[in-house]
Design a protein around this motif. Structure first.
Motif, PDB file in Angstrom:
ATOM      1  N   ASN A 171       0.825  -1.206   0.000  1.00 13.44           N
ATOM      2  CA  ASN A 171       0.000   0.000   0.000  1.00 13.44           C
ATOM      3  C   ASN A 171       0.860   1.257   0.000  1.00 13.44           C
ATOM      4  N   THR A 172       1.453   1.567   1.156  1.00 19.21           N
ATOM      5  CA  THR A 172       2.350   2.725   1.259  1.00 19.21           C
ATOM      6  C   THR A 172       3.597   2.317   2.014  1.00 19.21           C
ATOM      7  N   CYS A 173       4.641   3.107   1.878  1.00 20.89           N
ATOM      8  CA  CYS A 173       5.899   2.818   2.564  1.00 20.89           C
ATOM      9  C   CYS A 173       5.716   2.816   4.080  1.00 20.89           C
ATOM     10  N   ILE A 174       4.958   3.774   4.589  1.00 20.26           N
ATOM     11  CA  ILE A 174       4.784   3.883   6.041  1.00 20.26           C
ATOM     12  C   ILE A 174       4.082   2.650   6.588  1.00 20.26           C
ATOM     13  N   ASP A 175       3.021   2.216   5.906  1.00 22.23           N
ATOM     14  CA  ASP A 175       2.302   1.028   6.363  1.00 22.23           C
ATOM     15  C   ASP A 175       3.172  -0.213   6.254  1.00 22.23           C
ATOM     16  N   ALA A 176       3.922  -0.335   5.157  1.00 28.18           N
ATOM     17  CA  ALA A 176       4.732  -1.531   4.944  1.00 28.18           C
ATOM     18  C   ALA A 176       5.870  -1.638   5.945  1.00 28.18           C
ATOM     19  N   GLN A 177       6.478  -0.536   6.303  1.00 26.50           N
ATOM     20  CA  GLN A 177       7.629  -0.572   7.207  1.00 26.50           C
ATOM     21  C   GLN A 177       7.245  -0.933   8.635  1.00 26.50           C
ATOM     22  N   LYS A 178       5.966  -0.890   8.941  1.00 26.31           N
ATOM     23  CA  LYS A 178       5.512  -1.282  10.282  1.00 26.31           C
ATOM     24  C   LYS A 178       5.616  -2.787  10.492  1.00 26.31           C
ATOM     25  N   ASN A 179       5.566  -3.544   9.405  1.00 27.77           N
ATOM     26  CA  ASN A 179       5.623  -5.011   9.490  1.00 27.77           C
ATOM     27  C   ASN A 179       6.825  -5.481   8.694  1.00 27.77           C
ATOM     28  N   ALA A 180       7.902  -5.847   9.384  1.00 27.45           N
ATOM     29  CA  ALA A 180       9.151  -6.215   8.717  1.00 27.45           C
ATOM     30  C   ALA A 180       8.999  -7.446   7.853  1.00 27.45           C
ATOM     31  N   SER A 181       8.114  -8.370   8.245  1.00 30.84           N
ATOM     32  CA  SER A 181       7.978  -9.617   7.484  1.00 30.84           C
ATOM     33  C   SER A 181       7.343  -9.381   6.121  1.00 30.84           C
ATOM     34  N   SER A 182       6.412  -8.436   6.052  1.00 29.57           N
ATOM     35  CA  SER A 182       5.748  -8.163   4.775  1.00 29.57           C
ATOM     36  C   SER A 182       6.392  -7.030   3.985  1.00 29.57           C
ATOM     37  N   TYR A 183       7.364  -6.369   4.575  1.00 26.02           N
ATOM     38  CA  TYR A 183       8.036  -5.250   3.905  1.00 26.02           C
ATOM     39  C   TYR A 183       8.875  -5.794   2.758  1.00 26.02           C
ATOM     40  N   ALA A 184       8.621  -5.327   1.557  1.00 28.34           N
ATOM     41  CA  ALA A 184       9.223  -5.919   0.361  1.00 28.34           C
ATOM     42  C   ALA A 184      10.660  -5.494   0.120  1.00 28.34           C
ATOM     43  N   CYS A 185      11.078  -4.358   0.652  1.00 25.42           N
ATOM     44  CA  CYS A 185      12.442  -3.851   0.408  1.00 25.42           C
ATOM     45  C   CYS A 185      13.397  -4.572   1.361  1.00 25.42           C
ATOM     46  N   LYS A 186      13.912  -5.718   0.944  1.00 22.47           N
ATOM     47  CA  LYS A 186      14.691  -6.581   1.828  1.00 22.47           C
ATOM     48  C   LYS A 186      16.159  -6.202   1.904  1.00 22.47           C
ATOM     49  N   SER A 187      16.684  -5.570   0.863  1.00 19.52           N
ATOM     50  CA  SER A 187      18.107  -5.266   0.853  1.00 19.52           C
ATOM     51  C   SER A 187      18.448  -4.201   1.885  1.00 19.52           C
ATOM     52  N   LYS A 188      19.619  -4.389   2.505  1.00 16.65           N
ATOM     53  CA  LYS A 188      20.110  -3.419   3.488  1.00 16.65           C
ATOM     54  C   LYS A 188      20.317  -2.049   2.853  1.00 16.65           C
ATOM     55  N   TYR A 189      20.678  -2.032   1.594  1.00 21.86           N
ATOM     56  CA  TYR A 189      20.986  -0.778   0.898  1.00 21.86           C
ATOM     57  C   TYR A 189      19.855  -0.391  -0.058  1.00 21.86           C
ATOM     58  N   SER A 190      18.627  -0.568   0.378  1.00 24.66           N
ATOM     59  CA  SER A 190      17.473  -0.213  -0.455  1.00 24.66           C
ATOM     60  C   SER A 190      16.666   0.904   0.196  1.00 24.66           C
ATOM     61  N   GLU A 191      15.831   1.540  -0.620  1.00 22.57           N
ATOM     62  CA  GLU A 191      14.967   2.628  -0.152  1.00 22.57           C
ATOM     63  C   GLU A 191      13.561   2.392  -0.677  1.00 22.57           C
ATOM     64  N   CYS A 192      12.571   2.904   0.064  1.00 19.00           N
ATOM     65  CA  CYS A 192      11.174   2.744  -0.306  1.00 19.00           C
ATOM     66  C   CYS A 192      10.649   4.048  -0.895  1.00 19.00           C
ATOM     67  N   HIS A 193       9.910   3.942  -2.018  1.00 16.15           N
ATOM     68  CA  HIS A 193       9.322   5.108  -2.668  1.00 16.15           C
ATOM     69  C   HIS A 193       7.870   4.798  -3.002  1.00 16.15           C
ATOM     70  N   ASN A 194       6.956   5.649  -2.557  1.00 11.01           N
ATOM     71  CA  ASN A 194       5.550   5.462  -2.886  1.00 11.01           C
ATOM     72  C   ASN A 194       5.344   5.591  -4.390  1.00 11.01           C
ATOM     73  N   ALA A 195       4.436   4.787  -4.923  1.00 10.30           N
ATOM     74  CA  ALA A 195       4.134   4.828  -6.347  1.00 10.30           C
ATOM     75  C   ALA A 195       3.558   6.188  -6.721  1.00 10.30           C
ATOM     76  N   ILE A 196       3.948   6.689  -7.885  1.00 11.75           N
ATOM     77  CA  ILE A 196       3.472   8.005  -8.336  1.00 11.75           C
ATOM     78  C   ILE A 196       1.993   7.949  -8.675  1.00 11.75           C
ATOM     79  N   VAL A 197       1.565   6.846  -9.316  1.00 14.49           N
ATOM     80  CA  VAL A 197       0.164   6.686  -9.702  1.00 14.49           C
ATOM     81  C   VAL A 197      -0.427   5.510  -8.930  1.00 14.49           C
TER      82      VAL A 197
END
Length: 760
Positions: free
Chosen positions: A254-280
């Motif tokens: 859904n959104t980065c803020i919601d996803a980061q609350k749950n580490a297991s479902s957070y898709a950005c697994k790499s240590k050197y990754s960043e989350c960006h909300n979809a533009i559309v």
């Protein structure tokens, strides 16, 4: 020693290059093993890479929405995105949130040429939630004659359904036989599609306008913008099996803020990754941090980018080497014998032998910058000081007094212009001595040329103490009120200098004094011209005495204050000593001012200034015009030094013609000379009340001038006019009493002349 040092530097450079090659090889080896999919998961289907979160099995994908089916029966094997109604072929998958797919073409044809019955095909597509068509990169394209294409939003799950998008290609050959290969409405049309279509259908419909049932089939399809080029031959040769690429947007969660609350479902697994909300739409994308590259959806997917091997660094070649950092950055190191940050856009690498030069240049640059800044500051302060000085001079030169006087005389003409000192300096070449027209007791007059090529006379007043400011302001106020063709016109003033400046119209032919007494500057003044000068000057003085709102006494009437323009018309100038006499008074008690030889004896003794003081001075001017002699000349015998005394004495003794200027004797009428001399003698009477007014003098001179111009005409005046206007022998007769007065006047004038002479 130098050769050995170079050999050492070269050996170090080769070692550094070898180390760089080894590091490059190591990084290249690691790059080959950089994962894009989960361990033990296939990475390709045919020629298409399948990066995680996509996968060919449930275990290999993030969820079933990202499951890709690989059809191994096709050659080469082809990946398909699982959708309802149609399996959509996948052309390319990008981790930036887009994938390219190909969608089928909807066809419509007339199946019965008699009845017009047609076959219209509808294509239904239903993507899973993460996927939707890109509205800004895809177009609905329709091909055919009188064919329509429509895209419908079929998403029943959405609270907001979008209106259909339609496009119609026309058959314009009914009206004309011209067409081109642009998809602009004739046989082909295209239009943008709706926003975020996930479940949709598109249809083609033919023969929608007329009953001509022999037209070719029509087609409607979705295509990535720019991927289809229309050709008129497509109306017949179009292959329906052709597919066109379409851009599909995707995101996870859904959104980065919601996803980061749950580490297991957070898709950005790499240590050197960043989350960006979809533009559309909802969802987010994962991206590798700056300096890293790979698949951010995998735990070790983002790996350091070796900028040194990719030539993307800005290290200075030949003098520095690039050293990669595992933390996602790099640094530049200068070779031995050089110093600096090693970067092209930085300080680079500088030889130590040149360090002193660079330091010296830096110090010199700093000093120059300091000197430049100091000079700029000094110029700014100087300019500010100059502005303050200008304001000080404005106040000192009577700026406030001038404003008060202008306010007091609100009915007077305003000054034409307030000049700046820079304008007047430019006009006079910085008040060059070569531009001086003349000097007098009140100041120096310069010739100036304004930017509009007007020639002017600029008077720099000579003011030695603040008490004289009033005289300058007085001249400005007086000239603002005067509008007479025989008075010099004031164009403006400047109060920004230590001494105030007045700008007058330029009168080119100098003064009457010059032409009477200076042989180097003189024009030949005939009797006719002299009489005209007397008439014009007398008229101007009469105007000052009687035609202004209050009488103006010039107080310094003399031939050097009478200018001649290009037509030799007389113009009265220099009003620095002038005074306004209030209407309720007939005289003023003032400090005696005037010029020796022209000064009224009565005013000299009593300090009582009246209009008759100007009358006396004008009488001296008339005598100058008659005799061609100076008003006061110490080269003459003592009894004749004062011209007024000499003239009155000659009149009493009947020797007038002996003192008349020999240059006009041959052309002048003796009777006219006697008439003018008679007027002059009355002007020079000792007592002011016995002198005529300037108006009477002016009218008498005008009458003489008219007679001179029209000798064949006789001027018939009534007895009343003769009594009030005509300065006849009854008014100006030299009777016994008058002669006695002249004698006594001559004695007093001699005494004044002698006393002033001894004072000098």
């Amino acid at each position: 020693m130098k050769l050995k040092e170079k050999q050492v530097q070269m050996g170090l450079y080769l070692k550094q290059r070898l180390l760089l090659v080894l590091l490059t090889a190591a990084v290249a080896a690691s790059a080959k093993t950089q994962p894009i999919s989960k361990p033990k998961c296939p990475t390709k289907c045919g020629n298409v890479s399948i990066p995680f979160p996509f996968g060919l099995t449930k275990h290999c994908s993030l969820n079933t929405s990202f499951l890709i089916t690989c059809n191994q029966t096709l050659s080469p094997p082809t990946p398909f995105l699982n959708t309802t109604y149609e399996n959509v072929r996948v052309l390319n998958i990008s981790l930036d949130g887009q994938l390219h797919v190909s969608l089928p073409v909807a066809k419509s044809c007339v199946v019965d040429n008699k009845t017009g019955e047609s076959y219209n095909e509808v294509i239904f597509i239903m993507f899973d939630r993460p996927f939707h068509l890109s509205s800004n990169q895809n177009k609905l394209t329709v091909l055919g004659a009188d064919t329509a294409g429509v895209v419908y939003d079929q998403d029943s799950r959405s609270k907001t359904r979008y209106a259909p998008t339609s496009c119609v290609s026309l058959n314009t050959t009914i009206y004309n036989n011209t067409h081109d290969d642009s998809c602009s409405g004739t046989f082909c049309c295209e239009t943008p599609i709706q926003h975020r279509l996930s479940e949709f259908a598109y249809i083609s419909a033919s023969n929608i306008f007329d009953d001509n049932y022999t037209k070719p089939c029509g087609y409607a399809f979705l295509v990535k913008e720019g991927a289809y080029d229309f050709s008129i031959t497509d109306l017949i040769n179009f292959n329906r099996s052709n597919t066109f690429p379409v851009v599909v947007d995707w995101a996870v969660g859904n959104t980065c803020i919601d996803a980061q609350k749950n580490a297991s479902s957070y898709a950005c697994k790499s240590k050197y990754s960043e989350c960006h909300n979809a533009i559309v739409g909802p969802g987010y994308h994962c991206k590798c941090s700056i300096g890293f590259r790979g698949n951010p959806y995998l735990p070790h997917g983002c790996q350091d980018v070796d900028e040194c091997t990719e030539e993307s660094h800005d290290c200075l070649k030949g003098r520095s080497i690039c050293i990669n950092s595992p933390a996602g950055s790099y640094s530049c190191s200068c070779l031995k014998g050089y110093e600096g940050d090693g970067k092209i856009n930085g300080s680079g690498c500088v030889s130590r032998s040149n360090r002193k030069i660079i330091i010296a240049l830096s110090v010199s640059g700093s000093i120059l910058a300091l000197v430049g800044g100091t000079l700029y500051l000094c110029c700014t302060l100087k300019k500010r000081k100059l502005n303050k000085l200008k304001e000080h001079f404005f106040q000192l030169n009577g700026g406030m007094l001038l404003q008060q006087q202008i306010g007091r005389h609100s009915d007077s003409n305003e000054l034409t212009k307030i000049f700046t000192v820079e304008e007047l300096k430019e006009a006079t070449n910085n008040f060059n001595e070569e531009m001086v027209l003349g000097e007098g007791g009140e100041g120096t007059v310069y010739k100036g040329i304004l930017p509009d090529n007007r020639t002017v006379a600029i008077k720099k007043s000579r003011i030695s103490n603040p008490n004289q400011i009033e005289h300058f302001i007085n001249e400005v106020i007086l000239l603002c009120q005067i509008n007479h063709r025989n008075v010099v016109k004031l164009l403006g003033c400047c109060l920004e200098t230590e001494v105030p400046l007045l700008v007058y119209e330029f009168v080119p032919n100098g003064t009457v004094y010059d032409h009477l007494h200076d042989q180097t500057k003189s024009l030949r003044l005939t009797w006719k011209r002299r009489l005209q000068i007397a008439v014009e000057t007398g008229g101007a003085l009469a105007y000052l005495h009687s035609a202004t709102h209050a009488p103006i006494i010039h107080r310094d009437v003399k031939t050097s204050n009478i200018l001649l323009d290009h037509n030799l018309t007389a113009k009265v100038s220099d009003f620095g000593a002038s005074k306004i006499i209030p209407l309720d008074r007939s005289q003023l008690t003032t400090l005696v001012m005037g010029t020796l030889g022209y000064l009224d004896p009565q005013y000299f003794h009593s300090s009582q200034l009246t209009e008759k003081s100007d009358v006396y001075s004008f009488g001296v001017v008339l005598v100058e015009l008659l005799t061609g002699e100076k008003a006061l000349c110490f080269e003459r015998p003592e009894a004749y030094r004062n011209l007024a005394v000499h003239f009155l004495s000659s009149m009493n003794e009947g020797r007038l013609l002996d003192i008349v200027d020999s240059r006009i004797m041959d052309e002048a009428n003796v009777e006219q000379l006697m008439d003018v001399a008679n007027i002059a003698s009355h002007c020079l009477r000792l007592k002011g009340e016995e002198r005529p007014t300037m108006r009477e003098v002016a009218m008498g001179l005008e009458e003489i001038n008219i007679v001179e111009k029209h000798q064949w005409e006789k001027v018939n005046l009534s007895s009343e006019e003769t009594e009030n206007v005509n300065l006849s022998s009854s008014s100006f007769s030299v009777d016994g009493v008058s002669r006695r007065s002249m004698h006594s006047s001559s004695d007093i004038l001699n005494r004044i002349s002698l006393s002033l002479t001894s004072g000098r």
